[in-house]
Design a protein around this motif. Structure first.
Motif, short mmCIF file in Angstrom:
data_model
loop_
_atom_site.label_atom_id
_atom_site.label_comp_id
_atom_site.label_asym_id
_atom_site.label_seq_id
_atom_site.Cartn_x
_atom_site.Cartn_y
_atom_site.Cartn_z
N SER A 73 7.87 -37.74 -4.73
CA SER A 73 6.83 -38.73 -4.99
C SER A 73 5.64 -38.14 -5.76
O SER A 73 4.64 -38.83 -5.98
CB SER A 73 6.33 -39.31 -3.67
N ASN A 99 4.43 -39.77 3.86
CA ASN A 99 5.71 -39.08 3.73
C ASN A 99 6.05 -38.32 5.01
O ASN A 99 7.18 -38.40 5.53
CB ASN A 99 5.69 -38.12 2.55
N ILE A 109 15.20 -40.17 0.57
CA ILE A 109 15.02 -41.61 0.51
C ILE A 109 13.54 -41.97 0.62
O ILE A 109 13.02 -42.82 -0.11
CB ILE A 109 15.82 -42.31 1.62
N THR A 110 12.84 -41.31 1.54
CA THR A 110 11.42 -41.59 1.74
C THR A 110 10.61 -41.36 0.48
O THR A 110 9.84 -42.22 0.04
CB THR A 110 10.86 -40.71 2.87
N ILE A 124 6.88 -47.09 -4.94
CA ILE A 124 5.75 -47.85 -4.38
C ILE A 124 4.44 -47.49 -5.09
O ILE A 124 3.70 -48.38 -5.54
CB ILE A 124 5.63 -47.59 -2.87
N GLY A 150 11.38 -43.69 -2.36
CA GLY A 150 10.73 -44.97 -2.12
C GLY A 150 9.25 -44.91 -2.43
O GLY A 150 8.69 -45.84 -3.05
#
Length: 328
Positions: free
Chosen positions: A82, A121, A134-135, A142, A138
């Motif tokens: 992320s 996270n 996956i986190t 977002i 995502g």
């Protein structure tokens, strides 16, 4: 009796195979980096200039700050993809808040935004139990979407926030100085602290780490929080360098960070990797990009070269794991 025990002590013999296992990855990286430097020095008279090396360090500074936390997280057997959208979100929060709140309150809010991403996270991975890949994928979507919504798809400029363009010491760019400081902090953290040893233990065998009393979830949560702090710092740096922020800020940083970390010898399965190795991997990518630019190679081919490096790094990681299993 003591002489017999000393003669039969296995410690020196056990230490030698470890040296043989670790030397190839370090030497291969250094040899490749030196080969790059020699090649581009011959091909371009501008490559070895002091200013050009300042440009190289500036170019890799954002990726480098993120890669330090990325190394820690990956050594612990986790991922954080992320980071690119996190950097963009921090930047857009800063440029939107500064005209309303003033620069210092906006800075505080931007830092909290980065820490908040790391907190989310960490919570989802360690408390809820969602897979880290996956986190963070995502979260990538977002916060890239939130950045687009807040900024309305436009580049938003900020006045009076140009600290990252300064050269305060011997003509060295400020981003390079920040990178050196962050590298030093994470080197000490990973090499000389109990926390660093716990991260290695968790990455090597989380079940065994838990059985010996390590609070695995707490350590991993702290790792994601540190990653969020690095997002905040990187977001402030890139916003200062550009003087603006937009939804496109930080696009592709995930690939750059993963490439540097894995190329530097950090294993995808966790438990192995060093800050020094990541620095060498970072320089390999930075020197390659800078050298190809000096040779007027199209930026599209530079992306191809980066992708090839990532594939080679993963392949080398798999071969190294196979080698170590056979010689365990």
């Amino acid at each position: 009796m003591s002489e017999t025990l000393t003669a039969q002590a296995p410690a020196p013999e056990a230490a030698r195979p470890k040296t043989r296992r670790r030397a190839p990855e370090t030497l291969a990286l250094l040899v490749f980096l030196v080969a790059e430097v020699i090649f581009f020095s011959v091909k371009s008279p501008y490559f070895l200039n002091w200013d050009n090396w300042g440009n190289i360090l500036t170019a890799v500074s954002i990726t480098g700050v993120l890669a330090m936390a990325g190394t820690l997280v990956m050594v612990g057997g986790q991922f954080d993809l992320s980071v690119g959208s996190g950097v963009a979100f921090v930047g857009i929060v800063l440029v939107q808040a500064a005209p309303v709140l003033g620069i210092w309150p906006a800075l505080g809010l931007a830092v909290l935004a980065g820490l908040g991403i790391g907190l989310l996270n960490g919570f989802l991975v360690t408390v809820v139990g969602v897979n880290a890949l996956i986190t963070t994928l995502g979260m990538l979507g977002i916060f890239r979407g939130l950045t687009l919504v807040i900024g309305k798809g436009q580049s938003i400029f900020i006045e009076g926030f140009d600290w990252a363009t300064a050269r305060p010491f011997l003509g060295i760019p400020m981003p390079a100085i920040v990178l050196v400081v962050v590298v030093a902090v994470f080197f000490v953290l990973m090499r000389f602290t109990v926390f660093g040893r716990k991260v290695y233990a968790i990455g090597a065998n989380p079940v065994a780490a838990r059985l010996v009393g390590i609070r695995v979830n707490r350590v991993l949560f702290a790792g994601f929080l540190l990653s969020g702090a690095c997002m905040a710092l990187a977001g402030l740096m890139v916003t200062s360098q550009l003087g603006s922020s937009s939804a496109n800020t930080g696009v592709g940083l995930e690939l750059a960070v993963v490439t540097a970390v894995i190329l530097g010898g950090t294993s995808l399965s966790g438990g192995t990797g060093t800050i020094g190795g990541t620095v060498v991997g970072l320089l390999i990518v930075g020197v390659l990009s800078n050298g190809l630019t000096l040779l007027n190679v199209d930026s599209s081919w530079q992306q191809v070269a980066t992708g090839v490096l990532l594939i080679l790094a993963v392949a080398v990681d798999r071969l190294r794991q196979t080698y170590m299993r056979r010689n365990a």
